[in-house]
Write an enzyme that holds these catalytic residues in place. Structure first.
Site, PDB file in Angstrom:
ATOM      1  N   SER A 147       0.938  -1.339  -0.711  1.00  0.00           N
ATOM      2  CA  SER A 147       0.120   0.157   0.376  1.00  0.00           C
ATOM      3  C   SER A 147       0.719   1.135   0.178  1.00  0.00           C
ATOM      4  CB  SER A 147      -1.266   0.115   1.241  1.00  0.00           C
ATOM      5  OG  SER A 147      -1.837   1.596   1.304  1.00  0.00           O
ATOM      6  N   TYR A 160      -1.726  -0.249  10.214  1.00  0.00           N
ATOM      7  CA  TYR A 160      -1.924  -1.585   9.436  1.00  0.00           C
ATOM      8  C   TYR A 160      -0.580  -1.088   8.048  1.00  0.00           C
ATOM      9  CZ  TYR A 160      -3.929  -1.551   4.024  1.00  0.00           C
ATOM     10  OH  TYR A 160      -3.999  -1.443   2.800  1.00  0.00           O
TER      11      TYR A 160
END
Ligand code: NAP
Length: 255
Positions: A147, A160
């Site tokens: 990500s 995360y």
């Protein structure tokens, strides 16, 4: 997507994509399939698996569906076993599953949630590769879906982001371990309005704010992510390993 001019780079290849019954994973499975791969799709729910297999088959794609919650050891092994039973080998593994169960700051995140983040986002991909490694072919390819948050963890999803940073390290480390027969790379998506990231489209203001962070003035699409993943998985990227391709419309990441 069918109208796009795409090649047949995966003819005769077998690809496993985790968490692939919707969103980015489904887009990747579809792209690899349209380019000739036999694709093995999976997610936690049988109904989602069945529906996704049907969708792929209507597009002429050879697809097998297997239920696999990535943190379930038995289901991971079954995913590999069923793939090898049906297709005899593995050429591509796309590790796409991730959880983002909390918006707490890191220091306020419960230990059980820290464990879950580590378990699903980092440990499960490693354990799946352990099961799959004996069947990976010469010239095979592993792709982790990381990500943009791996580079700059955002406050509402900081831990995360840190698990995604770990995937960048894992990419480097496994590229060394698995060379020269298997290449290992990552794709770092920007913002793609999927179910997972529905906060982006919850309000027009948020959507605009996210779009304005990009240089290309738009959100990413699952096809954007699929095209980058297919490139890295293909022989077009035969001399690329240990790298991360940021696909984020120009959102700042690293030099
Ligand atoms: P999504 O559209 O919500 O799709 C999630 C998929 O994962 C579904 O098919 C779901 O099916 C399956 N799934 C969820 N938990 C699972 C588990 N524990 N084991 C196996 N399958 C599971 O999500 P997405 O946005 O495509 O996200 C895919 C990946 O892209 C993730 O790694 C995410 O971190 C990354 N990413 C997304 C964005 C974004 O903006 N969307 C940005 C950067 C990175 P079931 O419910 O049937 O399990």
């Amino acid at each position: 997507m069918e109208k796009m001019k795409i090649g047949r780079r995966f003819q005769g290849k077998v690809a496993i994509v985790t968490a692939s019954t919707q969103g980015i994973g489904f887009g990747i499975a579809e792209r690899l399939g349209l380019e000739g791969a036999s694709v093995v799709i999976s997610s936690r729910k049988q109904k989602n698996v069945d529906e996704a297999v049907e969708k792929l088959k209507t597009k002429g794609i050879e697809a097998l569906g297997v239920v696999c919650h990535v943190s379930n050891a038995h289901q991971r092994k079954n995913l590999v076993d069923k793939t090898v039973e049906k297709y005899g080998k593995i050429d591509v593994i796309v590790s796409n599953a991730a959880a983002n169960p909390s918006i707490d700051t890191i220091l306020e995140t419960q230990e059980s949630v820290l464990d879950k983040l580590w378990e699903i986002n980092v440990k499960a991909p490693i354990l799946l590769l352990k099961d799959a490694a004996p069947y990976l072919q010469k010239g095979s390819s592993v792709i982790f879906i990381a990500s943009i948050a791996a580079y700059q963890p955002q406050t509402s999803m900081a831990m995360y982001g840190v698990t995604k940073t770990a995937l960048l390290g894992l990419t480097k480390a496994l590229a060394v371990e698995m060379a020269p027969d298997t290449r290992v790379n990552s794709v770092a998506p920007g913002f793609v309005p999927t179910h997972f990231a529905d906060f982006i489209t919850k309000s027009e203001d948020t959507r605009k704010a996210v779009e304005e962070k990009t240089l290309l003035n738009r959100l990413g699409t699952t096809q954007d992510m699929a095209a980058a993943t297919a490139f890295l998985a293909s022989d077009d990227a035969a001399y690329i390993t240990g790298e991360t391709l940021v696909v984020a419309g120009g959102i700042p990441s690293r030099l």
